[in-house]
Write a protein that holds these residues in place. Structure first.
Motif, mmCIF file in Angstrom:
data_model
loop_
_atom_site.group_PDB
_atom_site.id
_atom_site.type_symbol
_atom_site.label_atom_id
_atom_site.label_comp_id
_atom_site.label_asym_id
_atom_site.label_seq_id
_atom_site.Cartn_x
_atom_site.Cartn_y
_atom_site.Cartn_z
ATOM 1 N N ILE A 177 0.643 -1.461 -0.365
ATOM 2 C CA ILE A 177 0.074 -0.482 0.169
ATOM 3 C C ILE A 177 0.865 1.029 -0.148
ATOM 4 O O ILE A 177 0.718 2.521 -0.996
ATOM 5 C CB ILE A 177 -0.998 -0.014 1.082
ATOM 6 N N VAL A 178 2.221 0.953 0.828
ATOM 7 C CA VAL A 178 2.903 2.183 1.057
ATOM 8 C C VAL A 178 3.490 2.424 -0.904
ATOM 9 O O VAL A 178 3.684 3.475 -0.904
ATOM 10 C CB VAL A 178 3.750 2.129 1.423
ATOM 11 N N LEU A 179 4.015 1.291 -0.865
ATOM 12 C CA LEU A 179 4.764 1.402 -1.979
ATOM 13 C C LEU A 179 4.283 2.071 -2.975
ATOM 14 O O LEU A 179 4.630 2.251 -4.293
ATOM 15 C CB LEU A 179 5.166 0.457 -2.875
ATOM 16 N N ILE A 180 2.782 1.781 -3.750
ATOM 17 C CA ILE A 180 1.986 2.095 -4.702
ATOM 18 C C ILE A 180 2.380 3.555 -5.178
ATOM 19 O O ILE A 180 3.000 3.760 -6.374
ATOM 20 C CB ILE A 180 0.761 2.144 -4.691
ATOM 21 N N PRO A 181 1.571 4.699 -4.134
ATOM 22 C CA PRO A 181 1.940 6.116 -4.648
ATOM 23 C C PRO A 181 2.986 6.153 -4.602
ATOM 24 O O PRO A 181 3.923 6.889 -5.919
ATOM 25 C CB PRO A 181 1.404 6.764 -3.354
ATOM 26 N N ILE A 182 4.608 5.391 -3.851
ATOM 27 C CA ILE A 182 5.551 6.362 -4.324
ATOM 28 C C ILE A 182 6.370 5.842 -5.733
ATOM 29 O O ILE A 182 6.987 6.499 -6.160
ATOM 30 C CB ILE A 182 6.472 5.107 -3.398
ATOM 31 N N VAL A 183 5.398 4.186 -6.198
ATOM 32 C CA VAL A 183 6.034 3.326 -7.362
ATOM 33 C C VAL A 183 5.491 4.091 -8.834
ATOM 34 O O VAL A 183 6.358 4.760 -9.884
ATOM 35 C CB VAL A 183 5.765 1.845 -7.412
ATOM 36 N N VAL A 184 4.075 4.929 -8.530
ATOM 37 C CA VAL A 184 3.661 5.833 -9.469
ATOM 38 C C VAL A 184 4.353 6.712 -9.504
ATOM 39 O O VAL A 184 4.405 7.601 -10.424
ATOM 40 C CB VAL A 184 2.095 5.911 -8.989
ATOM 41 N N LEU A 185 4.495 7.623 -9.012
ATOM 42 C CA LEU A 185 5.452 8.905 -8.313
ATOM 43 C C LEU A 185 6.656 8.949 -9.671
ATOM 44 O O LEU A 185 7.560 9.716 -10.178
ATOM 45 C CB LEU A 185 5.735 9.823 -7.473
ATOM 46 N N LEU A 186 7.150 7.553 -9.539
ATOM 47 C CA LEU A 186 8.654 7.217 -9.188
ATOM 48 C C LEU A 186 8.778 6.893 -10.679
ATOM 49 O O LEU A 186 9.050 7.428 -12.160
ATOM 50 C CB LEU A 186 8.862 5.970 -9.195
ATOM 51 N N ALA A 187 7.966 6.456 -11.094
ATOM 52 C CA ALA A 187 7.584 6.242 -12.931
ATOM 53 C C ALA A 187 6.901 7.676 -13.654
ATOM 54 O O ALA A 187 7.972 7.690 -15.054
ATOM 55 C CB ALA A 187 6.289 5.283 -12.997
ATOM 56 N N ILE A 188 5.934 7.794 -13.302
ATOM 57 C CA ILE A 188 5.962 9.481 -13.551
ATOM 58 C C ILE A 188 7.452 11.173 -13.553
ATOM 59 O O ILE A 188 8.174 11.436 -14.260
ATOM 60 C CB ILE A 188 5.208 10.817 -12.818
ATOM 61 N N GLY A 189 8.410 10.563 -12.204
ATOM 62 C CA GLY A 189 9.568 11.103 -12.786
ATOM 63 C C GLY A 189 10.530 10.824 -13.289
ATOM 64 O O GLY A 189 10.912 11.984 -13.579
#
Length: 539
Positions: A177-189
């Motif tokens: 759950i914690v990783l989902i927003p982190i990974v999505v933002l990393l993908a965008i970044g």
């Protein structure tokens, strides 16, 4: 801060072993598959030329090449598992989920922002297909970056549990759950950042390639010089599995890295000379030939009364280096008593790679003679020019022998067989190790050893005692040849006992990190130590 950085790098280097060590297995099987599809071999051995064997070879090599096209996922899972402090299986499962989220998030963002190129024109666009999804071509770096991030989040939140209705969202579920927003933002970044990074990597690769033989020499020398720190994997891995080691199109697919290109090319029947990028994986001359010459020099310079002991020690070590490419038992025998010899060995290792390149030899033997036979001989002389590899190897055997013998006698280095009777500059053979295993450590740690310990318990007890006892040992792991530990008080580590009583050929203490070199039997040693300590092993 310096110690923390070094500790982190050593731990990361150890974690890299999980994905790196599995890839040569795929390469060997690809080479075996090529046996049944190689035109030169089929002409020489006609009975192999039948639909069953050629079909088997095509399926075997073709299916395993798919591993090379999914290195991002392999490194992501391997590094996440390697860096996880606990619940390693859950860390691996979470890493697969996070990887899938990342590539799909990046694909969707690139599509929404109009950055996706025509799928038929991916070559040179900086984009590629990963598991059927078009994203930026981050190669193996995607797996490395995600693996590190996932392990950090996992180690921090894997033990969090909730009560009542939220109970099912604890542990590894909460990590995801914690990783989902982190990974999505990393993908965008990374959609914005990675093209710049890729440009820098390409420029570095171009600089290295423009440096020619000097760059190759520097690479080969550093790969050996960093052996004492355990960080040498960080030198060669990017060249073997990323664009630093070359980019080539093979069979309609683009492969990055010397090892990947080599495996892909040998899976193609009737190929010509292998790509020049293969030179980055030509690290076997010093292992198969050079160090054998060094061993012979140490034997010939040993004191007459120590010849038998030196022979018993050096022959098994030389055989292991030649057959399996495990060099540390030999290197640690002179690394500290004669550092000049180790620097010379590193320089000669780099020069051997340059020599192979000058003679346009494309054969490799990264893990000894067995690899050399499987990787090169089936491809034929015209493809790898493997006889030239042997000739260069014999040349360096002579160079190592002459230079080591001269320097040992000139400066009276106390290499194996030249030590005083009171000294213990010693490399243990398998016989020595088995003898040490048969003893117990009752006199060393009477308060913790079972009255009737097994041989394995005895050697483990000795190791634990020499490391300062159970309470001083924080973590126990291992790589291919070394027992790797962290301790509370490094001053309690008794290096002499580890060498003399347990068969260690080398001990490195850096801050709270301890590395004890046992060679190929390290896995068994690690298991016995874990059992003695009563700690579960997840590696």
């Amino acid at each position: 801060m310096k110690d923390k950085v070094m500790n982190g790098m050593q731990r990361f280097s150890k974690a890299m072993f999980i994905p790196v060590l599995i890839l040569p297995i795929a390469g060997i099987l690809i080479a075996i598959g090529n046996l049944f599809t190689n035109a030169q071999l089929l002409e020489t051995v006609p009975f192999l030329d039948n639909p069953v064997l050629t079909g088997f070879g095509t399926i075997l090599s073709g299916s395993l090449v798919s591993i090379l096209t999914n290195l991002g996922l392999i490194f992501c899972v391997g590094i996440a598992v390697g860096l996880a402090d606990k619940k390693k299986a859950e860390a691996g499962f979470t890493s697969v989920l996070a990887y899938l989220v990342f590539i799909n998030a990046m694909n969707n963002f690139l599509q929404l922002s109009g950055q996706l190129v025509d799928p038929t024109a991916l070559r040179g666009s900086g984009q590629t297909m990963v598991m059927g999804i078009q994203i930026l071509d981050m190669g193996v770096f995607l797996g490395i970056i995600l693996g590190v991030i996932i392990s950090l989040i996992h180690n921090k939140y894997a033990d969090i549990e909730f009560d009542n209705a939220f109970q099912i969202y604890g542990g590894s579920r909460f990590v995801f759950i914690v990783l989902i927003p982190i990974v999505v933002l990393l993908a965008i970044g990374f959609s914005f950042v990675w093209p710049i990074v890729q440009s820098g990597i390409d420029s570095l690769g171009g600089f290295i390639n423009r440096s020619g033989n000097f760059g190759l020499f520097l690479y080969g020398t550093l790969e050996r010089l960093l052996i004492p720190t355990g960080l040498h994997h960080l030198v060669y891995t990017p060249f073997l599995y990323s664009s630093l080691g070359g980019v080539a199109e093979v069979g309609g697919e683009v492969f990055e890295g010397a090892r990947n290109i080599y495996f892909a090319e040998i899976a193609q029947p009737n190929i010509g000379l292998l790509s020049q990028s293969v030179v980055w994986d030509a690290r076997g001359i010093s292992k198969m030939f050079g160090l054998i010459g060094a061993c012979l020099a140490m034997y010939h310079t040993a004191k007459p009364e120590n010849k038998a002991k030196a022979r018993a020690i050096l022959i098994p070590a030389a055989f292991t280096s030649f057959i399996a490419g495990v060099t540390e038992p030999i290197e640690f025998s002179f690394m500290f008593v004669a550092p000049v010899l180790f620097v010379l060995h590193s320089v000669l290792s780099g020069l051997s790679m340059v020599t192979l390149n000058l003679f346009n030899v494309r054969a490799i033997g990264p893990n000894g003679f067995i690899d050399f036979l499987l990787y090169n001989v089936p491809l034929g002389v015209g493809t790898t020019r493997w006889p030239g590899y042997i000739l260069v190897g014999l040349l360096y055997f002579a160079i190592y022998y002459l230079l080591f013998r001269f320097l040992i006698k000139k400066f009276n280095y106390r290499t194996i067989g030249r030590e005083d009777t009171s000294e213990q500059t010693k490399l243990y053979s398998k016989k020595d190790y088995q003898s040490a295993k048969a003893t117990t450590a009752g006199q060393l740690i009477d308060d913790v050893v079972d009255p009737n310990p097994s041989p394995d318990a005895g050697i483990a007890a000795t190791i634990v005692a020499a490391l300062g006892g159970d309470n001083n040992i924080k973590t126990v792991t291992n790589c291919y040849t070394r027992l790797r530990l962290t301790v509370d008080d490094p001053n309690k580590v008794d290096e002499n006992v580890l060498r003399q009583e347990t068969g260690a050929s080398g001990v490195i203490v850096k801050d709270k990190n301890v590395q004890v070199v046992y060679g190929l039997q390290v896995t068994k040693v690690r298991r016995s130590v874990d059992e003695f300590l009563g700690r579960p092993s997840e590696d």
